[in-house]
Scaffold this active site. Structure first.
Site, PDB file in Angstrom:
ATOM      1  N   PRO A 166       6.456  -0.478   6.114  1.00 29.83           N
ATOM      2  CA  PRO A 166       6.992   0.399   7.159  1.00 29.83           C
ATOM      3  C   PRO A 166       6.795   1.891   6.909  1.00 29.83           C
ATOM      4  O   PRO A 166       7.354   2.701   7.613  1.00 29.83           O
ATOM      5  CB  PRO A 166       8.482   0.051   7.154  1.00 29.83           C
ATOM      6  CG  PRO A 166       8.767  -0.317   5.731  1.00 29.83           C
ATOM      7  CD  PRO A 166       7.514  -0.970   5.208  1.00 29.83           C
ATOM      8  N   GLY A 167       6.016   2.260   5.889  1.00 32.09           N
ATOM      9  CA  GLY A 167       5.605   3.652   5.792  1.00 32.09           C
ATOM     10  C   GLY A 167       6.246   4.476   4.686  1.00 32.09           C
ATOM     11  O   GLY A 167       6.036   5.689   4.631  1.00 32.09           O
ATOM     12  N   GLY A 168       6.998   3.844   3.788  1.00 37.64           N
ATOM     13  CA  GLY A 168       7.658   4.606   2.713  1.00 37.64           C
ATOM     14  C   GLY A 168       6.660   5.446   1.932  1.00 37.64           C
ATOM     15  O   GLY A 168       6.886   6.637   1.677  1.00 37.64           O
ATOM     16  N   LYS A 169       5.550   4.818   1.574  1.00 40.08           N
ATOM     17  CA  LYS A 169       4.579   5.551   0.746  1.00 40.08           C
ATOM     18  C   LYS A 169       3.686   6.444   1.609  1.00 40.08           C
ATOM     19  O   LYS A 169       3.249   7.498   1.150  1.00 40.08           O
ATOM     20  CB  LYS A 169       3.770   4.570  -0.110  1.00 40.08           C
ATOM     21  CG  LYS A 169       4.688   3.825  -1.078  1.00 40.08           C
ATOM     22  CD  LYS A 169       3.982   2.894  -1.990  1.00 40.08           C
ATOM     23  CE  LYS A 169       4.983   1.981  -2.686  1.00 40.08           C
ATOM     24  NZ  LYS A 169       5.648   1.011  -1.786  1.00 40.08           N
TER      25      LYS A 169
ATOM     26  N   CYS B  35       4.839  -5.021  -6.073  1.00 43.65           N
ATOM     27  CA  CYS B  35       6.212  -5.128  -6.592  1.00 43.65           C
ATOM     28  C   CYS B  35       6.364  -6.521  -7.199  1.00 43.65           C
ATOM     29  O   CYS B  35       7.321  -7.232  -6.930  1.00 43.65           O
ATOM     30  CB  CYS B  35       7.254  -4.838  -5.517  1.00 43.65           C
ATOM     31  SG  CYS B  35       7.089  -5.838  -4.036  1.00 43.65           S
TER      32      CYS B  35
ATOM     33  N   ALA C  78       0.333  -0.240   4.885  1.00 44.97           N
ATOM     34  CA  ALA C  78       1.200   0.948   4.961  1.00 44.97           C
ATOM     35  C   ALA C  78       2.626   0.693   5.445  1.00 44.97           C
ATOM     36  O   ALA C  78       3.533   1.452   5.102  1.00 44.97           O
ATOM     37  CB  ALA C  78       0.546   1.980   5.881  1.00 44.97           C
TER      38      ALA C  78
ATOM     39  N   ASP D 101      -2.100  -1.476   8.740  1.00 49.45           N
ATOM     40  CA  ASP D 101      -1.296  -2.659   8.387  1.00 49.45           C
ATOM     41  C   ASP D 101      -1.632  -3.752   9.397  1.00 49.45           C
ATOM     42  O   ASP D 101      -2.063  -3.472  10.513  1.00 49.45           O
ATOM     43  CB  ASP D 101       0.204  -2.362   8.414  1.00 49.45           C
ATOM     44  CG  ASP D 101       1.005  -3.340   7.544  1.00 49.45           C
ATOM     45  OD1 ASP D 101       1.402  -2.968   6.419  1.00 49.45           O
ATOM     46  OD2 ASP D 101       1.230  -4.483   8.000  1.00 49.45           O
TER      47      ASP D 101
ATOM     48  N   ASP E  76      -1.092  -0.939  -1.572  1.00 48.86           N
ATOM     49  CA  ASP E  76       0.238  -1.434  -1.953  1.00 48.86           C
ATOM     50  C   ASP E  76       0.279  -2.875  -1.444  1.00 48.86           C
ATOM     51  O   ASP E  76       0.790  -3.158  -0.362  1.00 48.86           O
ATOM     52  CB  ASP E  76       1.297  -0.554  -1.274  1.00 48.86           C
ATOM     53  CG  ASP E  76       2.708  -0.866  -1.734  1.00 48.86           C
ATOM     54  OD1 ASP E  76       2.864  -1.395  -2.843  1.00 48.86           O
ATOM     55  OD2 ASP E  76       3.659  -0.574  -0.975  1.00 48.86           O
TER      56      ASP E  76
HETATM   57  C1  LIG Z   1       4.341  -4.117  -0.046  1.00 45.16           C
HETATM   58  S1  LIG Z   1       4.272  -4.067   1.686  1.00 45.16           S
HETATM   59  C2  LIG Z   1       3.840  -2.418   2.007  1.00 45.16           C
HETATM   60  C3  LIG Z   1       4.976  -1.434   1.881  1.00 45.16           C
HETATM   61  C4  LIG Z   1       4.560  -0.025   2.283  1.00 45.16           C
HETATM   62  N1  LIG Z   1       3.401   0.427   1.547  1.00 45.16           N
HETATM   63  C5  LIG Z   1       5.680   0.973   2.081  1.00 45.16           C
HETATM   64  O1  LIG Z   1       5.710   1.663   1.048  1.00 45.16           O
HETATM   65  O2  LIG Z   1       6.543   1.070   2.966  1.00 45.16           O
HETATM   66  C6  LIG Z   1       2.806  -4.898   2.013  1.00 45.16           C
HETATM   67  C7  LIG Z   1       2.302  -4.761   3.417  1.00 45.16           C
HETATM   68  O3  LIG Z   1       1.043  -5.427   3.523  1.00 45.16           O
HETATM   69  C8  LIG Z   1       0.893  -5.827   4.858  1.00 45.16           C
HETATM   70  N2  LIG Z   1      -0.229  -6.784   4.919  1.00 45.16           N
HETATM   71  C9  LIG Z   1      -0.244  -8.100   4.632  1.00 45.16           C
HETATM   72  N3  LIG Z   1      -1.487  -8.593   4.795  1.00 45.16           N
HETATM   73  C10 LIG Z   1      -2.277  -7.560   5.191  1.00 45.16           C
HETATM   74  C11 LIG Z   1      -3.652  -7.432   5.518  1.00 45.16           C
HETATM   75  N4  LIG Z   1      -4.480  -8.464   5.462  1.00 45.16           N
HETATM   76  N5  LIG Z   1      -4.100  -6.214   5.872  1.00 45.16           N
HETATM   77  C12 LIG Z   1      -3.274  -5.139   5.949  1.00 45.16           C
HETATM   78  N6  LIG Z   1      -1.956  -5.222   5.657  1.00 45.16           N
HETATM   79  C13 LIG Z   1      -1.471  -6.407   5.275  1.00 45.16           C
HETATM   80  C14 LIG Z   1       2.263  -6.366   5.221  1.00 45.16           C
HETATM   81  O4  LIG Z   1       2.438  -6.355   6.617  1.00 45.16           O
HETATM   82  C15 LIG Z   1       3.177  -5.375   4.511  1.00 45.16           C
HETATM   83  O5  LIG Z   1       3.579  -4.370   5.396  1.00 45.16           O
END
Ligand SMILES: C[S@@+](CC[C@H](N)C(=O)[O-])C[C@H]1O[C@@H](n2cnc3c(N)ncnc32)[C@H](O)[C@@H]1O
Length: 418
Positions: free
Chosen positions: A249-252, A368, A247, A270, A315
């Site tokens: 930094p929370g945009g979605k 992405c 989640a 997260d 995501d």
């Molecule tokens: C694409 S970013 C998410 C962006 C977020 N959904 C938004 O819209 O702001 C991917 C996220 O996955 C998290 N992440 C990486 N490995 C993870 C895990 N094993 N479990 C949970 N989160 C994880 C990262 O810290 C990162 O914040």
């Protein structure tokens, strides 16, 4: 005080040779200098591999320059000559001055020679006999992967990743209409070029976030249109129990809460504590309260309370190849071996989260990335393994490429549990 060019060269060097992810915050600079620093660093990183190949072609002893701070400074000078309107004499003078600041005074003759040669030469690829991955300024391994993924249109895909991205906002429609927010922008002399129904606005020019009206109260969120569509396609409903599994930094997460008017039971997970801190701040300025868990989406046994979810958003962490134009440091920080590790992690997350979904519920998988191995191939494998209990739901698109229309590269798959 260090000049902007010297600072830029140092930052570029950190990214390209020490493989440290880019950090551009510098509160000591004036707004103009900060904008120039950003332009120089991002632009040079986008084209670094090409600029570097040009320097090597013009150097009698390329090995002596390779991997040095001098290489980064010259690349920054070449970027300005080839991709900006900054006059050549200013570029040469400022680059030579920066060299002295960086204690590279003994190299000013070489810097002058390379920059002057490029000013006076026709700089097309053939002149410098560049390899194809250098022409497109991608590391060789990534160039090969993208070419393999898109054999017919890889040139457009690669060039799309070198474009300057637009700045998009998502407006909180529960608090202001799109039209009224556009009026607020107009009052601040911020022009817009397009909108994306229901809540997206694309600005004609990027602007510092602090200039956006109401941003510190959460009236808008800076988010590319492709990321906005993830929640639009997910279509969360009021009163549902929803998991946002990666989640921060929370945009979605915020988009889900806005779309359900705060009437859904949302859990945000997260793994990274610092990124979760940013999520908490983003929620706090909006007065949103929800369940936040630090944990791994691949290991829900450690945190799940056993109540199934109606909807899950995954995501997933990915190569970021769809947002390379926003984060050109990806070309240097990401390594080929990361891709197979990411693919494995994504599959582990899909498998682990699937168990948390209600029958009839949907899991939205997004990245992405533009690499099929993280996207279509990944989902096809999952659907094959789960041919008895999973089916793909139709949504308007699955893979978006930055070369399509300027939105970020994104993949979407909505999977229903039978
Ligand atoms: C694409 S970013 C998410 C962006 C977020 N959904 C938004 O819209 O702001 C991917 C996220 O996955 C998290 N992440 C990486 N490995 C993870 C895990 N094993 N479990 C949970 N989160 C994880 C990262 O810290 C990162 O914040």
């Amino acid at each position: 005080m260090t000049s902007v060019r010297a600072k830029a060269a140092q930052i570029i060097h950190q990214v390209t040779h020490k493989h440290i992810p880019l950090k551009l915050e510098d509160s000591l600079l004036s707004p103009q200098d900060r904008a120039l620093l950003q332009e120089l660093v991002l632009g040079t990183l986008r084209y670094y591999i090409k600029l570097n190949a040009i320097t090597a072609a013009l150097s009698q002893n390329p090995k002596s320059v390779s991997g040095t701070l001098l290489e980064s400074l010259i690349a920054c000078g070449l970027y300005q000559l080839l991709y900006t309107e900054i006059p050549a004499y200013a570029v040469v003078n400022e680059t030579v001055n920066a060299a002295r600041e960086l204690k590279l005074g003994s190299c000013t003759g070489f810097i002058n020679a390379v920059l002057h040669k490029v000013c006076s030469e026709d700089t097309d690829a053939e002149k410098f006999v560049l390899k194809e991955h250098e022409i497109f300024a991608y590391p060789k391994w990534l160039f090969k992967r993208i070419k393999k993924n898109y054999p017919k249109n890889y040139r457009e895909v690669l060039s799309g990743g070198n474009e300057k991205p637009s700045m998009w906002l998502r407006v909180d429609l529960n608090r202001i209409s799109l039209a009224d927010y556009i009026e607020m922008l107009k009052k601040e002399n911020i022009d817009i070029c397009r909108t994306l129904e229901p809540s997206g606005i694309c600005l004609s020019k990027t602007c510092p976030p602090s200039m956006l009206p109401g941003i510190s109260q959460g009236l808008c969120y800076i988010q590319d249109a492709s990321a906005q569509l993830a929640v639009t396609y997910m279509a969360p409903k009021e009163n549902e129990r929803i998991l946002d599994a990666c989640a921060a930094p929370g945009g979605k997460t915020i988009h889900i809460i806005e779309s359900t008017k705060g009437n859904a039971d949302v859990t945000a997970v997260d793994i990274h504590p610092q990124r979760l801190e940013r999520l908490r701040e983003n929620l706090k300025i909006r007065g949103i309260n929800l369940t936040i868990i630090q944990g791994s989406a691949a290991d829900p046994d450690k945190w799940w309370d056993g109540k199934p979810f109606d909807r899950i958003l995954l995501d997933a962490p990915c190569s970021g190849t769809g947002v390379i134009r926003r984060h050109p440091d990806i070309k240097f920080v990401r390594k080929e071996k990361d891709i197979s590790e990411l693919i494995e992690l994504q599959m582990n997350m899909l498998e682990a989260l699937w168990k948390l979904l209600k029958h009839g519920g949907t899991l939205m998988y997004t990245t992405c990335s533009i690499l099929k191995e993280e996207n279509q191939i990944q989902i096809n494998n999952f659907l094959y393994i789960h041919r008895d209990d999973a089916e793909l739901e139709e949504i308007p698109e699955s893979q978006h490429l930055p070369s399509d229309d300027g939105r970020d590269g994104f993949f979407y798959a909505k999977i229903r549990k039978k």
